[in-house]
Design an enzyme around this catalytic site. Structure first.
Site, PDB file in Angstrom:
ATOM      1  N   ASP A 152       0.667  -1.269   0.103  1.00  0.00           N
ATOM      2  CA  ASP A 152       0.068   0.026   0.055  1.00  0.00           C
ATOM      3  C   ASP A 152       0.876   1.296   0.016  1.00  0.00           C
ATOM      4  O   ASP A 152       1.463   1.617   1.205  1.00  0.00           O
ATOM      5  CB  ASP A 152      -0.846   0.230   1.121  1.00  0.00           C
ATOM      6  N   ASP A 201       9.290   5.469 -13.927  1.00  0.00           N
ATOM      7  CA  ASP A 201       8.134   5.455 -14.020  1.00  0.00           C
ATOM      8  C   ASP A 201       7.274   4.846 -15.235  1.00  0.00           C
ATOM      9  O   ASP A 201       7.426   3.904 -15.596  1.00  0.00           O
ATOM     10  CB  ASP A 201       7.366   6.605 -13.420  1.00  0.00           C
TER      11      ASP A 201
END
Length: 285
Positions: A124, A202
């Protein structure tokens, strides 16, 4: 916003502003498409910067790609599901990812055979303790299989035009990782395609020369790198670069979604997200 090291690239220009948090750009049917995670909107942007909301998505994060028949697949990352989204915005189930991870799912890429790979970061973010990320393949029948289970924060992905190789950005490993692709989507031959020391790649895209552009949030730039790691070009921005894609009429426009990472808008604050563009030395693969 400037370029280096080759010196032959122009500075990036602003195409559109006022995005809450842009991600996952795709070039499709003559327009740029991107996710606005904070606003929960799938956007399409014309060449003059005009935006249209294509669909409203109740998920954070979410990403998308198209199957060869034009079907739009959207990954509802927080729900662990892949949905078909029709032209009117109606979403119907396509694949269930929840049995494979309770953590958010991150990116999707499809190929010409109708296979779709989806990755999950394995924890998370940003509060959770980092754990191993994974990659699953979804067949044309919606069947899901895990194909990789130990990735270090998997992010952007590309499949080569011949369908033989998949490249995934491993942000926490500071590298681009490649796999050989079998006809059923199984991956093998794992290897470092390019190390990116000091950067955490990314979103990525592939050009016709076989080089990969990757976006980096912390370094606020986009880098064009060859297989093996040689840096070919760097485009500097004034905020974090989250992802990039090649498109435009000739495939040589690099579109970059950039946001200020600190203080991302949540409830009515300033929207710092924007789409930047630059002319690239090679067209999209």
């Amino acid at each position: 916003m400037s370029s280096r090291p080759g010196g032959g690239l122009p500075d990036m220009e602003i195409l559109t502003t006022g995005i809450a948090m842009g991600e996952s750009p795709r070039w499709h049917d003559g327009r740029l498409h991107l996710s606005d995670w904070m606003a929960g909107e799938l956007l399409a942007v014309d060449s003059d910067g005009t935006r249209e909301v294509v669909a409203r998505i109740s998920s954070f994060p979410f990403c998308f790609d198209w199957l060869p028949d034009g079907t739009l697949l959207v990954v509802f990352g927080s729900d662990g599901s892949v949905m078909r989204v029709a032209g009117d915005g109606t979403a119907t189930p396509y694949a269930d990812l929840a049995p494979y991870s309770r953590h958010p799912w991150n990116e999707i890429v499809t190929d010409r055979r109708g296979l779709a790979w989806v990755n999950g970061i394995g924890f998370d973010f940003p509060e959770g303790e980092p754990g191993p990320g994974q990659l699953v393949v979804v067949g044309s029948d919606g069947e899901v299989r895990q194909v990789v289970g130990d990735l270090a924060f998997p992010n952007g992905m590309v499949v080569t035009p011949d369908g033989s190789t998949l490249v995934v950005a491993e942000s926490y490993a500071e590298c681009l990782t490649a796999f050989d692709v079998a006809p059923d989507g199984t991956l093998s031959g794992r290897r470092v395609w390019a190390a990116t020391p000091g950067d955490h790649p990314d979103g990525i895209c592939l050009d016709a020369d076989g080089a990969v552009w990757y976006a980096d949030v912390g370094s606020s730039h986009c880098v064009r790198v060859a297989e093996g790691g040689d840096v070919l070009d760097v485009l500097e921005a004034d905020r974090g670069c989250f992802s990039c894609v090649l498109g435009g009429d000739d495939g040589r426009t690099l579109f970059v979604v950039a946001n200020s990472w600190e203080g991302l808008v949540v409830d009515g604050g300033e929207r710092t997200g924007r789409v930047l563009t630059a002319r690239a030395p090679a067209a999209s693969a």
